[in-house]
Write a protein that holds these residues in place. Structure first.
Motif, short mmCIF file in Angstrom:
data_model
loop_
_atom_site.label_atom_id
_atom_site.label_comp_id
_atom_site.label_asym_id
_atom_site.label_seq_id
_atom_site.Cartn_x
_atom_site.Cartn_y
_atom_site.Cartn_z
N SER A 80 88.84 -65.90 17.95
CA SER A 80 90.06 -65.67 17.16
C SER A 80 89.77 -65.82 15.66
O SER A 80 90.33 -65.10 14.84
CB SER A 80 91.17 -66.62 17.59
OG SER A 80 90.75 -67.96 17.42
N LEU A 81 88.89 -66.72 15.28
CA LEU A 81 88.53 -66.89 13.88
C LEU A 81 87.77 -65.66 13.37
O LEU A 81 88.03 -65.16 12.27
CB LEU A 81 87.69 -68.16 13.70
CG LEU A 81 87.29 -68.49 12.27
CD1 LEU A 81 88.53 -68.70 11.41
CD2 LEU A 81 86.41 -69.71 12.23
N ILE A 82 86.87 -65.15 14.17
CA ILE A 82 86.11 -63.94 13.80
C ILE A 82 87.06 -62.75 13.69
O ILE A 82 86.97 -61.96 12.74
CB ILE A 82 84.99 -63.67 14.82
CG1 ILE A 82 83.94 -64.78 14.74
CG2 ILE A 82 84.36 -62.32 14.59
CD1 ILE A 82 82.89 -64.72 15.84
N LEU A 83 87.98 -62.62 14.61
CA LEU A 83 88.95 -61.53 14.57
C LEU A 83 89.82 -61.64 13.32
O LEU A 83 90.11 -60.63 12.66
CB LEU A 83 89.81 -61.56 15.84
CG LEU A 83 90.83 -60.45 15.97
CD1 LEU A 83 90.15 -59.09 15.99
CD2 LEU A 83 91.66 -60.64 17.23
N LEU A 84 90.23 -62.84 12.96
CA LEU A 84 91.04 -63.05 11.77
C LEU A 84 90.28 -62.64 10.51
O LEU A 84 90.83 -61.97 9.61
CB LEU A 84 91.46 -64.52 11.67
CG LEU A 84 92.31 -64.88 10.44
CD1 LEU A 84 93.62 -64.12 10.45
CD2 LEU A 84 92.53 -66.38 10.37
N VAL A 85 89.03 -62.97 10.40
CA VAL A 85 88.21 -62.59 9.25
C VAL A 85 88.08 -61.08 9.16
O VAL A 85 88.18 -60.47 8.09
CB VAL A 85 86.82 -63.28 9.31
CG1 VAL A 85 85.88 -62.71 8.27
CG2 VAL A 85 86.97 -64.78 9.14
N ILE A 86 87.87 -60.42 10.29
CA ILE A 86 87.74 -58.95 10.31
C ILE A 86 89.06 -58.30 9.88
O ILE A 86 89.06 -57.36 9.07
CB ILE A 86 87.31 -58.47 11.72
CG1 ILE A 86 85.87 -58.89 11.99
CG2 ILE A 86 87.46 -56.96 11.84
CD1 ILE A 86 85.41 -58.63 13.41
N VAL A 87 90.18 -58.80 10.37
CA VAL A 87 91.48 -58.25 9.99
C VAL A 87 91.72 -58.43 8.50
O VAL A 87 92.17 -57.50 7.81
CB VAL A 87 92.61 -58.91 10.82
CG1 VAL A 87 93.98 -58.58 10.24
CG2 VAL A 87 92.53 -58.46 12.27
N ILE A 88 91.41 -59.58 7.94
CA ILE A 88 91.58 -59.82 6.50
C ILE A 88 90.70 -58.87 5.71
O ILE A 88 91.13 -58.28 4.70
CB ILE A 88 91.29 -61.29 6.15
CG1 ILE A 88 92.39 -62.18 6.72
CG2 ILE A 88 91.17 -61.48 4.65
CD1 ILE A 88 92.10 -63.67 6.59
N PHE A 89 89.47 -58.67 6.12
CA PHE A 89 88.56 -57.77 5.42
C PHE A 89 89.08 -56.33 5.44
O PHE A 89 89.11 -55.65 4.41
CB PHE A 89 87.16 -57.84 6.07
CG PHE A 89 86.17 -56.91 5.45
CD1 PHE A 89 85.62 -57.18 4.22
CD2 PHE A 89 85.81 -55.74 6.10
CE1 PHE A 89 84.70 -56.33 3.64
CE2 PHE A 89 84.90 -54.87 5.53
CZ PHE A 89 84.34 -55.16 4.30
N VAL A 90 89.51 -55.85 6.59
CA VAL A 90 90.02 -54.48 6.71
C VAL A 90 91.29 -54.30 5.89
O VAL A 90 91.44 -53.29 5.18
CB VAL A 90 90.26 -54.12 8.20
CG1 VAL A 90 91.02 -52.82 8.33
CG2 VAL A 90 88.94 -54.04 8.94
#
Length: 122
Positions: A10-20
């Motif tokens: 979930s932390l990795i997914l959150l970082v990816i969403v913020i980047f996109v």
């Protein structure tokens, strides 16, 4: 006991969403910023041309009142002499315009400015 083995997905997914989302936001804002700058440049150029045209008309009226033999077809001015007719003309515009037969004409090389100057009519 259930939370002992968190993998951090979930932390990795959150970082990816913020980047996109930040990338999309930068792209959209740069698109609208550039469009606004073009519009502002167009408006400023057209306003200058309009003011130049008004000054030419005022100068022609003054010539007509002072001289009974004023002939509009012979009223041609270009280069540095434009400053005597249009004192407020910007130095960079002296090479872009001329007065031919009493009308202000764009003679510059920029196609966009040429189009804009044709759209300005008194």
């Amino acid at each position: 006991m259930l939370n002992e083995r968190k993998s951090g997905k979930s932390l990795i997914l959150l970082v990816i969403v913020i980047f996109v989302m930040s990338f999309v936001l930068l792209f959209v804002s740069s698109f609208f910023y550039n469009k606004g700058a073009d519009t502002t440049q167009e408006e400023a150029f057209k306003l200058n041309v309009y003011e130049y045209c008004i000054e030419v008309e005022e100068y022609k009226e003054q010539l007509t009142q002072e001289n009974d033999k004023y002939i509009e077809e012979e009223f041609n001015v270009y280069g540095v002499d434009l400053k005597s007719v249009i004192p407020d003309m910007v130095e960079t515009d002296l090479s872009k315009f001329k007065i031919e037969r009493g009308k202000l004409i764009y003679i510059g090389n920029d196609e966009q400015e040429k189009k804009w100057s044709e759209e300005v009519r008194l």
